[in-house]
Design a protein around this motif. Sequence first.
Motif, PDB file in Angstrom:
ATOM      1  N   UNK A 186      10.135  -5.101  -0.092  1.00  0.00           N
ATOM      2  CA  UNK A 186       9.267  -4.299  -0.957  1.00  0.00           C
ATOM      3  C   UNK A 186       9.244  -4.857  -2.376  1.00  0.00           C
ATOM      4  N   UNK A 187      10.401  -5.319  -2.871  1.00  0.00           N
ATOM      5  CA  UNK A 187      10.456  -5.902  -4.212  1.00  0.00           C
ATOM      6  C   UNK A 187       9.615  -7.167  -4.302  1.00  0.00           C
ATOM      7  N   UNK A 188       9.554  -7.935  -3.223  1.00  0.00           N
ATOM      8  CA  UNK A 188       8.745  -9.153  -3.183  1.00  0.00           C
ATOM      9  C   UNK A 188       7.258  -8.823  -3.179  1.00  0.00           C
ATOM     10  N   UNK A 189       6.883  -7.780  -2.471  1.00  0.00           N
ATOM     11  CA  UNK A 189       5.475  -7.422  -2.360  1.00  0.00           C
ATOM     12  C   UNK A 189       4.943  -6.746  -3.621  1.00  0.00           C
ATOM     13  N   UNK A 190       5.829  -6.171  -4.429  1.00  0.00           N
ATOM     14  CA  UNK A 190       5.402  -5.482  -5.642  1.00  0.00           C
ATOM     15  C   UNK A 190       5.216  -6.467  -6.794  1.00  0.00           C
ATOM     16  N   UNK A 191       4.344  -6.115  -7.759  1.00  0.00           N
ATOM     17  CA  UNK A 191       4.223  -6.896  -8.982  1.00  0.00           C
ATOM     18  C   UNK A 191       5.498  -6.746  -9.808  1.00  0.00           C
TER      19      UNK A 191
ATOM     20  N   UNK B 170       7.581  -1.965  14.278  1.00  0.00           N
ATOM     21  CA  UNK B 170       7.023  -3.069  15.075  1.00  0.00           C
ATOM     22  C   UNK B 170       5.527  -3.217  14.843  1.00  0.00           C
ATOM     23  N   UNK B 171       4.838  -2.092  14.630  1.00  0.00           N
ATOM     24  CA  UNK B 171       3.385  -2.139  14.462  1.00  0.00           C
ATOM     25  C   UNK B 171       2.937  -1.940  13.009  1.00  0.00           C
ATOM     26  N   UNK B 172       3.810  -1.457  12.144  1.00  0.00           N
ATOM     27  CA  UNK B 172       3.388  -1.154  10.786  1.00  0.00           C
ATOM     28  C   UNK B 172       3.903  -2.069   9.704  1.00  0.00           C
TER      29      UNK B 172
ATOM     30  N   UNK C 195      11.242   4.141  -5.480  1.00  0.00           N
ATOM     31  CA  UNK C 195      10.638   4.949  -4.414  1.00  0.00           C
ATOM     32  C   UNK C 195      11.399   4.782  -3.110  1.00  0.00           C
ATOM     33  N   UNK C 196      11.732   3.541  -2.763  1.00  0.00           N
ATOM     34  CA  UNK C 196      12.509   3.319  -1.544  1.00  0.00           C
ATOM     35  C   UNK C 196      13.896   3.934  -1.657  1.00  0.00           C
ATOM     36  N   UNK C 197      14.474   3.864  -2.859  1.00  0.00           N
ATOM     37  CA  UNK C 197      15.784   4.476  -3.050  1.00  0.00           C
ATOM     38  C   UNK C 197      15.704   5.994  -2.971  1.00  0.00           C
TER      39      UNK C 197
ATOM     40  N   UNK D 222       0.831  -1.197   0.000  1.00  0.00           N
ATOM     41  CA  UNK D 222       0.000   0.000   0.000  1.00  0.00           C
ATOM     42  C   UNK D 222       0.870   1.253   0.000  1.00  0.00           C
ATOM     43  N   UNK D 223       0.247   2.373  -0.331  1.00  0.00           N
ATOM     44  CA  UNK D 223       0.992   3.631  -0.342  1.00  0.00           C
ATOM     45  C   UNK D 223       1.551   3.969   1.026  1.00  0.00           C
ATOM     46  N   UNK D 224       0.771   3.708   2.069  1.00  0.00           N
ATOM     47  CA  UNK D 224       1.247   4.016   3.418  1.00  0.00           C
ATOM     48  C   UNK D 224       2.444   3.137   3.787  1.00  0.00           C
ATOM     49  N   UNK D 225       2.437   1.876   3.340  1.00  0.00           N
ATOM     50  CA  UNK D 225       3.562   1.000   3.621  1.00  0.00           C
ATOM     51  C   UNK D 225       4.799   1.440   2.847  1.00  0.00           C
TER      52      UNK D 225
END
Length: 422
Positions: free
Chosen positions: A149-154, A208-210, A164-166, A35-38
């Motif tokens: 993040x690469x695993x979660x993305x298509x 821890x929570x997100x 984006x992370x970079x 998600x965008x928030x993640x």
Amino acid sequence: MTTPRTGPTAADSAATAATAGAIAAEPGTGSARLSRSLVLLLATACGLIVADNYYAQPLLPALAGSLRVSGTVAGLCVTVNQLGYALGLVLLVPLGDLLPRRRLVVAMLCVDAMALAGAALAPGAGTLLAMLAVVGLTGSAVNILIPLAATLARPEQRGRAVGTLMTGLLLGILLARTVSGALDQVAGWRAVYGCAAAAIALLALALRFGLPEPAPAQGRRFGRLLASVGTLVRTEPFLRRRMAGAALGFGCFQLLWTAMPFLLTDQPYHYTAATIGLFGLLGAAGAAGAQPIGRLHDRGAAHAATGLLLLTVGLGWALLAGGRQLLPLIGGILLLDLGVQGINVLNQARIYAYPAAVRSRVTTAYMTAYFLGGAAGASVATPLYDRAGWAGIWSAGLLLTAIAAALWLTDRRAAPPTEPTD
């Protein structure tokens, strides 16, 4: 693969099954979970974590004076930090393929916060160097977050996600130098590390929570996990080439930024630490370019874009030959930063085409080479500047860039194999 094969072997079947099992253990893999928030949380985390490796650079003259050591000893603050990071990549990042990643990252950041607090309270150079080595070791947590993040993305969005992370990571590098220089001017270098400790502690709580907790791969011991990193490097020429390019690029980057404070405190500049820190804002070019460059990977143009970025780095070093003139110096920094960081974005997007089950270990191999190259660049920068001046720095940078360009000219492999030796 290094040898042709006429059909699947038992080892191939086992590797494929392990990969399939790892992917199946992460239900919902794809952009629905990213998600965008993640993405925002992960990008912020990357920036805050990696900033710890760069606070020292504009502080080197101040550290040398405060701790009553030579500039060469102060320069070791950068070197030991990078070596600690490389050690964390070897020993800790592969655990992302074995242990629950959220708990692993949070534990590493708790230790990171304590080491930063120790650096703020360090009574001498020896303690400071030891604490910064631990900061580097635990700061390698950022390289557990990026492959996650690469695993979660298509697949078709992987370049944009990594970009984006970079962007967050590069903003962390950019702001680290600026903030540390300004804080040093106002409250001294110890305040820099005290504030960093508080920021990392808060980040550990947020993750821890997100942060989601995908199930790790099972059935592998730590010793075999580490050994398999060597197997990947030995059997994957595509990975080895990305590693070599990464080491050369980050060697250039650290060569420049470790020598830069000494140039800027010398004639004709005589700048303060706060002013030197402002030069970090020039890294905005690299940060702004990260996501657009990541999209070039998604369009299949990674190899051609890498060549253009290498040319950009070479032009940057050519401008830096006029280090005693401010405008060429600024132009050279802009071009070199954009080129080096862009190449790193493309390299990471390309290596994350490997199956999900081996991404943490591929990251370990790639980023170990990256930071060992950076540590080498940082370690030679100060003595080279002492002996050969600024001319020695830009000459060495041009040589490293020429070697990277020669490597690129012989590289025609567009993507890694989908089933590497595991």
